[in-house]
Each structure stands twice: as C-alpha cells, then as structure tokens.
Write a protein that holds these residues in place. Sequence first.
Motif, PDB file in Angstrom:
ATOM      1  N   LEU A  10       0.803  -1.293  -0.082  1.00  0.00           N
ATOM      2  CA  LEU A  10       0.116   0.031   0.022  1.00  0.00           C
ATOM      3  C   LEU A  10       0.919   1.040  -0.027  1.00  0.00           C
ATOM      4  O   LEU A  10       1.882   1.279   0.386  1.00  0.00           O
ATOM      5  N   TRP A  11       0.076   2.511  -0.580  1.00  0.00           N
ATOM      6  CA  TRP A  11       1.292   3.730  -0.503  1.00  0.00           C
ATOM      7  C   TRP A  11       0.740   4.275   1.142  1.00  0.00           C
ATOM      8  O   TRP A  11      -0.383   4.195   0.915  1.00  0.00           O
ATOM      9  N   VAL A  12       1.917   4.975   1.007  1.00  0.00           N
ATOM     10  CA  VAL A  12       1.612   5.663   2.379  1.00  0.00           C
ATOM     11  C   VAL A  12       1.367   7.348   1.979  1.00  0.00           C
ATOM     12  O   VAL A  12       2.580   7.765   1.379  1.00  0.00           O
ATOM     13  N   VAL A  13       0.207   7.977   2.064  1.00  0.00           N
ATOM     14  CA  VAL A  13       0.310   9.329   1.382  1.00  0.00           C
ATOM     15  C   VAL A  13      -0.272  10.140   2.670  1.00  0.00           C
ATOM     16  O   VAL A  13      -0.704  10.182   3.146  1.00  0.00           O
ATOM     17  N   TRP A  14       0.437  11.489   2.046  1.00  0.00           N
ATOM     18  CA  TRP A  14       0.567  12.512   3.132  1.00  0.00           C
ATOM     19  C   TRP A  14      -0.316  13.958   2.606  1.00  0.00           C
ATOM     20  O   TRP A  14       0.037  13.740   1.107  1.00  0.00           O
ATOM     21  N   GLN A  15      -1.023  14.317   3.046  1.00  0.00           N
ATOM     22  CA  GLN A  15      -1.863  15.489   2.139  1.00  0.00           C
ATOM     23  C   GLN A  15      -1.574  17.030   3.732  1.00  0.00           C
ATOM     24  O   GLN A  15      -1.306  16.857   3.918  1.00  0.00           O
ATOM     25  N   ASN A  16      -0.831  18.278   2.112  1.00  0.00           N
ATOM     26  CA  ASN A  16      -0.855  18.913   2.885  1.00  0.00           C
ATOM     27  C   ASN A  16      -1.794  20.107   3.387  1.00  0.00           C
ATOM     28  O   ASN A  16      -2.393  20.024   2.385  1.00  0.00           O
ATOM     29  N   VAL A  17      -2.041  20.120   4.195  1.00  0.00           N
ATOM     30  CA  VAL A  17      -3.114  21.036   4.778  1.00  0.00           C
ATOM     31  C   VAL A  17      -3.243  22.050   4.034  1.00  0.00           C
ATOM     32  O   VAL A  17      -5.086  22.572   4.086  1.00  0.00           O
ATOM     33  N   ASP A  18      -2.704  22.934   3.397  1.00  0.00           N
ATOM     34  CA  ASP A  18      -2.466  24.098   3.558  1.00  0.00           C
ATOM     35  C   ASP A  18      -3.163  24.303   2.151  1.00  0.00           C
ATOM     36  O   ASP A  18      -3.528  25.064   1.197  1.00  0.00           O
ATOM     37  N   ASP A  47      10.211  15.772  -2.557  1.00  0.00           N
ATOM     38  CA  ASP A  47       9.402  16.990  -2.491  1.00  0.00           C
ATOM     39  C   ASP A  47       8.434  17.465  -2.025  1.00  0.00           C
ATOM     40  O   ASP A  47       7.786  18.569  -1.245  1.00  0.00           O
ATOM     41  N   ALA A  48       7.709  15.856  -1.161  1.00  0.00           N
ATOM     42  CA  ALA A  48       6.585  16.854   0.517  1.00  0.00           C
ATOM     43  C   ALA A  48       7.738  17.573   1.131  1.00  0.00           C
ATOM     44  O   ALA A  48       7.333  17.913   1.594  1.00  0.00           O
ATOM     45  N   LEU A  49       8.721  17.105   1.453  1.00  0.00           N
ATOM     46  CA  LEU A  49       9.708  17.025   2.460  1.00  0.00           C
ATOM     47  C   LEU A  49      10.286  18.802   2.107  1.00  0.00           C
ATOM     48  O   LEU A  49      10.240  19.649   2.979  1.00  0.00           O
ATOM     49  N   GLU A  50      10.088  19.339   0.838  1.00  0.00           N
ATOM     50  CA  GLU A  50      10.188  20.367   0.688  1.00  0.00           C
ATOM     51  C   GLU A  50       9.094  21.530   0.649  1.00  0.00           C
ATOM     52  O   GLU A  50       9.352  22.930   0.088  1.00  0.00           O
ATOM     53  N   ASN A  51       8.172  20.676   1.024  1.00  0.00           N
ATOM     54  CA  ASN A  51       6.572  21.174   1.116  1.00  0.00           C
ATOM     55  C   ASN A  51       6.120  21.554   1.994  1.00  0.00           C
ATOM     56  O   ASN A  51       5.077  21.086   2.070  1.00  0.00           O
ATOM     57  N   GLY A  52       6.607  20.990   2.876  1.00  0.00           N
ATOM     58  CA  GLY A  52       6.164  21.263   4.469  1.00  0.00           C
ATOM     59  C   GLY A  52       6.151  19.891   5.106  1.00  0.00           C
ATOM     60  O   GLY A  52       5.454  19.328   6.663  1.00  0.00           O
ATOM     61  N   TYR A  53       6.548  18.876   4.849  1.00  0.00           N
ATOM     62  CA  TYR A  53       6.095  17.320   5.744  1.00  0.00           C
ATOM     63  C   TYR A  53       7.215  17.176   6.329  1.00  0.00           C
ATOM     64  O   TYR A  53       8.717  18.188   6.316  1.00  0.00           O
ATOM     65  N   MET A  54       7.397  16.422   7.735  1.00  0.00           N
ATOM     66  CA  MET A  54       8.498  16.134   8.372  1.00  0.00           C
ATOM     67  C   MET A  54       8.141  14.937   8.546  1.00  0.00           C
ATOM     68  O   MET A  54       7.226  14.108   8.255  1.00  0.00           O
ATOM     69  N   LEU A  55       8.863  14.023   8.570  1.00  0.00           N
ATOM     70  CA  LEU A  55       9.060  12.394   8.424  1.00  0.00           C
ATOM     71  C   LEU A  55       8.320  12.302  10.411  1.00  0.00           C
ATOM     72  O   LEU A  55       8.867  12.701  10.779  1.00  0.00           O
ATOM     73  N   HIS A  56       7.832  11.102   9.816  1.00  0.00           N
ATOM     74  CA  HIS A  56       7.030  10.326  10.828  1.00  0.00           C
ATOM     75  C   HIS A  56       7.915   9.877  11.755  1.00  0.00           C
ATOM     76  O   HIS A  56       9.201   9.297  12.226  1.00  0.00           O
ATOM     77  N   PRO A  57       7.056  10.235  13.688  1.00  0.00           N
ATOM     78  CA  PRO A  57       8.560  10.157  14.259  1.00  0.00           C
ATOM     79  C   PRO A  57       8.564   8.182  14.455  1.00  0.00           C
ATOM     80  O   PRO A  57       9.457   8.490  15.408  1.00  0.00           O
ATOM     81  N   SER A  58       7.881   8.044  13.607  1.00  0.00           N
ATOM     82  CA  SER A  58       7.788   6.597  14.224  1.00  0.00           C
ATOM     83  C   SER A  58       8.789   5.899  13.178  1.00  0.00           C
ATOM     84  O   SER A  58       9.959   4.773  13.450  1.00  0.00           O
ATOM     85  N   PHE A  59       9.379   6.616  12.176  1.00  0.00           N
ATOM     86  CA  PHE A  59      10.132   6.844  11.016  1.00  0.00           C
ATOM     87  C   PHE A  59      11.420   7.835  10.637  1.00  0.00           C
ATOM     88  O   PHE A  59      10.945   7.932  10.086  1.00  0.00           O
ATOM     89  N   PRO A  60      11.934   7.890  12.206  1.00  0.00           N
ATOM     90  CA  PRO A  60      12.807   9.261  11.740  1.00  0.00           C
ATOM     91  C   PRO A  60      13.517   8.945  10.914  1.00  0.00           C
ATOM     92  O   PRO A  60      14.495  10.443  10.369  1.00  0.00           O
ATOM     93  N   ILE A  61      14.647   8.179  10.370  1.00  0.00           N
ATOM     94  CA  ILE A  61      15.574   7.943   9.401  1.00  0.00           C
ATOM     95  C   ILE A  61      15.012   7.353   7.731  1.00  0.00           C
ATOM     96  O   ILE A  61      14.443   6.591   7.746  1.00  0.00           O
ATOM     97  N   LEU A  62      15.211   8.481   6.836  1.00  0.00           N
ATOM     98  CA  LEU A  62      14.697   8.403   5.117  1.00  0.00           C
ATOM     99  C   LEU A  62      15.278   6.825   4.767  1.00  0.00           C
ATOM    100  O   LEU A  62      14.398   6.749   3.851  1.00  0.00           O
ATOM    101  N   ASP A  63      16.592   6.930   4.555  1.00  0.00           N
ATOM    102  CA  ASP A  63      17.187   6.049   3.929  1.00  0.00           C
ATOM    103  C   ASP A  63      16.900   4.428   4.675  1.00  0.00           C
ATOM    104  O   ASP A  63      17.040   3.570   4.322  1.00  0.00           O
ATOM    105  N   LYS A  64      16.440   4.175   5.646  1.00  0.00           N
ATOM    106  CA  LYS A  64      15.776   3.037   6.180  1.00  0.00           C
ATOM    107  C   LYS A  64      15.270   2.003   5.836  1.00  0.00           C
ATOM    108  O   LYS A  64      13.746   2.581   6.130  1.00  0.00           O
ATOM    109  N   THR A  65      15.036   0.947   5.688  1.00  0.00           N
ATOM    110  CA  THR A  65      14.108  -0.368   5.897  1.00  0.00           C
ATOM    111  C   THR A  65      13.683  -0.445   7.002  1.00  0.00           C
ATOM    112  O   THR A  65      14.545  -1.364   7.373  1.00  0.00           O
ATOM    113  N   TYR A  66      12.354  -0.086   7.372  1.00  0.00           N
ATOM    114  CA  TYR A  66      11.739  -0.619   8.640  1.00  0.00           C
ATOM    115  C   TYR A  66      11.372  -1.931   8.485  1.00  0.00           C
ATOM    116  O   TYR A  66       9.965  -2.288   7.663  1.00  0.00           O
TER     117      TYR A  66
END
Length: 251
Positions: free
Chosen positions: A7-15, A48-67
């Motif tokens: 499943l794709w995990v999708v984030w929405q910028n509320v603004d 692209d999301a990080l450049e537009n207000g996204y912050m990594l999920h606190p449960s998954f703080p490392i960008l290039d890690k496979t959890y």
Amino acid sequence: MTEHKSLWVVWQNVDTRLYYHIGTLSYFDEHYEFTYTFTGEGPQKVRDALENGYMLHPSFPILDKTYVSSKLFPAFDRRLPSEIRSDFGHILDELHLTESSSKMDLLEQTRGKLANDTYSFEKPLRIENAKLMTSFFIHGMRHQKDLPENWYAILRSFNTIELKPEPNNEVDANAIAIYTELGIKLGFIPRFYATGLSALLAMGIQPIIKVNYINEQSNSDWWVKVDFESDVLGLSDTELKKLDPLFEYAV
C-alpha cells in the motif's frame, strides 16, 4: 502461496491540499516493511513533500532506512478498528471483508484514515498480466461548485465516466479530471497517480475506468470509488518507468 500486498502511504499538505506518495508499506514472507520513497526524484514523492512542509513520521525518523517488523507497526495498527469492538463484525460486513481478512486488507479498505488526519493508505499502481491496475476514490468532489445535488442519482443512471487531462491546471499540469458522460465534472484522479497516468494518456493509450462503489451518505473522501485498468503490453522499460519509477509488478 504467501500473501504479498503493498500500500502507498500518502500524506496531504493541509494548506495546499496536495497529496504526496511519501512511503510504501508491504507485507510478504510473514513480515511487514516500510520504506520512504527517497529513491524517487520526481514530483509527489517524499523529497518533494519534505520541500513542501512534510516532516518525517516520528516512528520512522530515518529517511533511507527499511523498517521491518513481524507485526504491523503500531503507528499504522492504531489506525484500524479494534477486533475487540462489539461492532467489529458489522464493520467487516460494511467493508465486504471477513474474519479471515488480513490487517493489510483492513488497512486497504479503510484507507487507515483518522479524523482530521493527513495520512492515508492507497492501492499502488501495479502491473499484472500486462495490465496496469489500481482503484481509488475520486478526489476533490466536495470542491466542485457545479456538482448537482443529485450527482449520485445521475451517476447511477449514467455510470460511464471519462478522463480529461488539464495541462493548463494552475496547481498541477498533470491533472486529470473525471467527468460523467453527461459532461458533469466529478473531481480528479488522485495527484499521486497523475504524473504516471498523464504519461500513459500521452502515449495514446486509453484506459478502462469504471465506477466500483457509490456512497453519497459517507464522508466526501469515500463518495465514489473507481477501478482503473490499462493494457501496457508492448511498452518498453523506459516507457513503464515514465508511469512511475517506483511502481511494482504483481508477485
């Protein structure tokens, strides 16, 4: 056969109300994996999301890690209705699931959405038997000013729908609008699919899109679900990568 589902995990910028495919959750070989879409350089991915207000999920703080986990990650599991609820059986019936359905099935059907939440879980673009397939809920319906009050009756009576690219769309040049056969604009293909499906239309390939589900009594996020299918037999690897560099083949 071992279940394999993603499943794709999708984030929405509320603004801006724009959506981004920030990660992928998968289940296979009796374990779950989550990884960010950090290898995707195109629009609507996590960079692209990080450049537009996204912050990594606190449960998954490392960008290039496979959890990896033998159980569904708690951050995602809490989004599911509890099995100890007295009405859990009724919930399964409403979602057309059974007690043998997996948590990934439940997450797919509920989309893992919570009230006033910015995350959802969506079916990926997926190639199976030389066909590109997915299903999704039409986006932006409640923002259509000319949508008739009885749109659901019209759609049930004239359920053929059409895709119309909007290259001059001010928000997204890859935007693809969805219309009824009577010319009523319902909304849009979700933006996280738009780049790939816009490339598909540009190749002259006409997909099949059918109404799967209508529920005018629900929240607008769940008003209309459609199935998408397109023949991609004969496309080169380069052409397939234009659809989405991170799409997957069915296993």
